[in-house]
Design an enzyme around this catalytic site. Structure first.
Site, PDB file in Angstrom:
ATOM      1  N   ASP A 165     -76.926  16.860  14.230  1.00 12.10           N
ATOM      2  CA  ASP A 165     -76.084  17.876  13.616  1.00 12.10           C
ATOM      3  C   ASP A 165     -76.621  18.210  12.222  1.00 12.10           C
ATOM      4  OD1 ASP A 165     -73.432  19.339  13.444  1.00 12.10           O
ATOM      5  OD2 ASP A 165     -73.225  17.983  11.735  1.00 12.10           O
ATOM      6  N   GLU A 194     -79.997  20.826  15.273  1.00 12.21           N
ATOM      7  CA  GLU A 194     -79.575  22.130  14.765  1.00 12.21           C
ATOM      8  C   GLU A 194     -80.416  22.447  13.536  1.00 12.21           C
ATOM      9  OE1 GLU A 194     -75.217  23.872  13.496  1.00 12.21           O
ATOM     10  OE2 GLU A 194     -75.838  21.920  12.805  1.00 12.21           O
TER      11      GLU A 194
HETATM   12  C1  GLC Z   1     -72.619  21.762  12.474  1.00 13.07           C
HETATM   13  C2  GLC Z   1     -71.646  21.772  13.638  1.00 13.07           C
HETATM   14  C3  GLC Z   1     -70.330  22.314  13.177  1.00 13.07           C
HETATM   15  C4  GLC Z   1     -69.820  21.429  12.073  1.00 13.07           C
HETATM   16  C5  GLC Z   1     -70.845  21.293  10.962  1.00 13.07           C
HETATM   17  C6  GLC Z   1     -70.486  20.164  10.040  1.00 13.07           C
HETATM   18  O1  GLC Z   1     -72.928  23.052  12.060  1.00 13.07           O
HETATM   19  O2  GLC Z   1     -72.180  22.483  14.713  1.00 13.07           O
HETATM   20  O3  GLC Z   1     -69.396  22.388  14.213  1.00 13.07           O
HETATM   21  O4  GLC Z   1     -68.614  21.941  11.578  1.00 13.07           O
HETATM   22  O5  GLC Z   1     -72.126  20.986  11.449  1.00 13.07           O
HETATM   23  O6  GLC Z   1     -70.694  18.934  10.645  1.00 13.07           O
END
Ligand code: GLC
Ligand code: CA
Length: 561
Positions: A211, A272
């Site tokens: 993440d 991500e």
């Molecule tokens: C990422 C996740 C999102 C979350 C953020 C903080 O972007 O996909 O859902 O709120 O991280 O952890």
């Protein structure tokens, strides 16, 4: 199947589950692990040519660790346990075992940029300036005027700094104030997180989605981000994020994580990599020596308009820029974005949702790269736009209602639609209120109904998935566009030495099928089509019917009747 075990993630179809709303097994209205186990056969029952399952190869679970759920699990308070809402560690082990039995790999979401503010590490760190964990988070004295230490902002809106009375210092958070960023400069933090990673790998998980993996590390000197020309310093998109995103150290951290992954057999590392929307920046997450992420998630389709030329340009860019030896990955949706059918129907005047669903599924499942499906997308689920205020659950979005803050993401997270019974079969309990309201189209957009309708969106996804599994060209072949600047239709080839597959999609009400590049006129076998008969062997079609989708395989040696 041609999956080479060590590179299973290249030829797999990944399915993202949002555990809170996928299936509620214990009947309390909230999704859980038990519910997922009960629904595994739908995802893949392990049988070839199953008549009811989707046929995916891996699931990615949004976070299931212990959490106060202020950001629905993206705020972990115990990395070694499962959140009570979802079940127990035993349930998780059962899920792993049941998934593996059906050839489904299990990928966990690893939220390690930050912890929850309720994590014991943070409680200790904030308790005083002098404790063993005082340096585990990013603390800083106030500016001389007592204000925030610098101009770093929260991605969710507002400043990235929150003042703590006890320490009389600010702590930094790239996201919400309940999600303090870990201090990755500190080797003890790294070691603690690497232990967590080993723990889940030892337990048998098949990999991770990291993440927020572009914001692990921040500038040691806490320098201000420069502001863009005529931009506003307090607007996230107006800053150049050179001191709070994508630092060289960030890549060092991912390489360290990758080296742990590589100690184990056949695991995958995805993440991500959202940085200013730029594909180019995201691609460096493969690592200079292909030693970072196997699958860096970049957002080309989510950020594209529904327009063939634009979509093709995104695929072409990715084909050109993906480094040698690396592998592409594509998705249309995730838990943070409005569902694609809602995004794309809005900006398309001459295409109905049904046609967009099939055309976009075709693109996703026939380009070169690993496709990720987001639960319910295969049914044609759309965003729930009318959730009453009192039923909203996206608390971090609600904590900042400013126009520039994050809009609620609840509309994309409503319960999976299983059948046409009350609550769409989401909850195995009767008469409970689901965690988020079910979209009111559930009576016709649901698994059970769509399985019984031959030309449903679900059956179309199932056919595409089967097709992909049976075709080396679709799995690993080259991708070559057949129109230079597509305006009304897309056409491309997927090719290996032995196999040539043509994918053609008409985006318009008009019949048309002009190709700029020459391809053989005869003979092609229809593998899948909204208009032609599957199995037929035909000369190359002259025209595509309005909204036609056809996938054809070149059959040079065929003796034509
Ligand atoms: C990422 C996740 C999102 C979350 C953020 C903080 O972007 O996909 O859902 O709120 O991280 O952890
Ligand atoms: Ca439950």
């Amino acid at each position: 199947m041609f999956v080479r075990e060590t590179e299973w993630w290249k030829y797999s179809i990944i399915y993202q589950i949002y555990p809170l709303t996928f299936a509620d097994g214990n009947g309390d209205g909230i999704g859980d692990l038990q519910g997922i186990i009960q629904r595994l056969d739908y995802l893949n029952d392990g049988k070839d040519n199953s008549d009811s399952s989707l046929g995916i190869d891996a699931i990615w679970l949004s976070p299931i660790n212990q959490s106060p759920m202020l950001d629905n699990g993206y705020d972990v308070s115990d990395y070694y346990d499962i959140c009570n809402t979802f079940g127990t560690l035993d349930d998780f082990q059962r899920l792993l075992e049941q998934a593996h039995r059906r050839n489904i790999k299990v990928i966990l979401d690893l939220v390690i940029n930050h912890t929850s503010s309720e994590h014991p590490w943070f409680l200790e760190s904030r308790s005083s300036r002098y404790n063993p964990k005082s340096d585990w988070y990013l603390w800083h004295d106030p500016a001389p005027d007592g204000g925030v230490p610098n101009n770093w902002l929260s991605y969710f809106g507002g400043t990235g700094w929150t003042y703590d009375d006890k320490r009389q210092q600010y702590y930094y958070h790239a996201f919400n104030s309940h999600q303090p960023d870990l201090n990755w400069h500190n080797p003890e933090v790294r070691a603690a997180i690497y232990d967590v990673i080993r723990y889940w790998l030892d337990l048998g998980v098949d990999g991770f989605r990291l993440d927020a993996s572009s914001v692990y590390s921040q500038d040691k000197y806490f320098r201000n981000n420069p502001v863009k020309f005529e931009g506003r310093e307090d607007k996230y998109k107006d800053q150049y994020h050179i001191y709070d995103q994508n630092l060289p150290e960030n890549h060092e951290i991912i390489r360290e994580i990758r080296s742990i992954i590589d100690e184990y057999d056949n695991r995958v590392l995805s993440g991500e990599t959202f940085i200013d929307n730029r594909l180019y920046d995201s691609l460096i997450f493969y690592g200079v020596n292909n030693d970072e992420l196997h699958l860096p998630f970049t957002f080309e389709f989510p950020l594209s308009p529904w327009y063939p030329g634009y979509l093709q340009r995104e695929i072409e860019k990715k084909e050109l820029l993906t480094p040698e030896g690396s592998w592409q990955v594509y998705f249309l949706n995730n838990h943070d974005l409005p569902r694609h059918l809602s995004r794309w129907s809005e900006c398309s005047i001459c295409f109905d949702t049904f046609a967009i669903a099939k055309a976009s599924a075709t693109i996703l499942l026939t380009v070169r790269g690993t496709p990720i499906l987001y639960y319910g997308e295969e049914l044609g689920m759309v965003n729930h736009e009318n959730i009453p205020l009192e039923q909203l659950r996206d608390q971090v979005a609600m904590s900042c209602l400013d126009e520039e803050c994050l809009p609620s993401r609840d509309g994309t997270r409503t319960p999976m639609q299983w059948d046409d019974s009350p609550q769409a079969g989401f909850s195995f309990g009767k008469d409970v209120t689901p965690w988020l309201p079910v979209h009111d189209n559930y009576q016709y957009v649901n698994v059970e109904t769509e399985l019984s309708e031959q030309d449903s969106i679900l059956n179309f996804y199932r056919e595409l998935i089967q097709l992909r599994k049976n075709s080396k060209a679709l799995q690993k072949g080259t991708w070559k566009p057949l129109i230079y600047y597509p305006y009304e239709h897309l056409a491309y080839l997927r090719e290996t030495e032995q196999e040539t597959v043509l994918v053609a999609i008409n985006f318009s009400y008009e019949k048309n099928f002009d190709l700029d590049r020459a391809i053989p006129k005869q003979y092609w076998q229809v593998l899948l089509s909204t208009n032609l008969s599957v199995g037929d062997i035909i000369p190359l079609p002259q025209l595509l019917q309005p909204f036609e989708i056809s996938i054809l395989q070149f059959t040079p040696d065929h003796a034509v009747p």
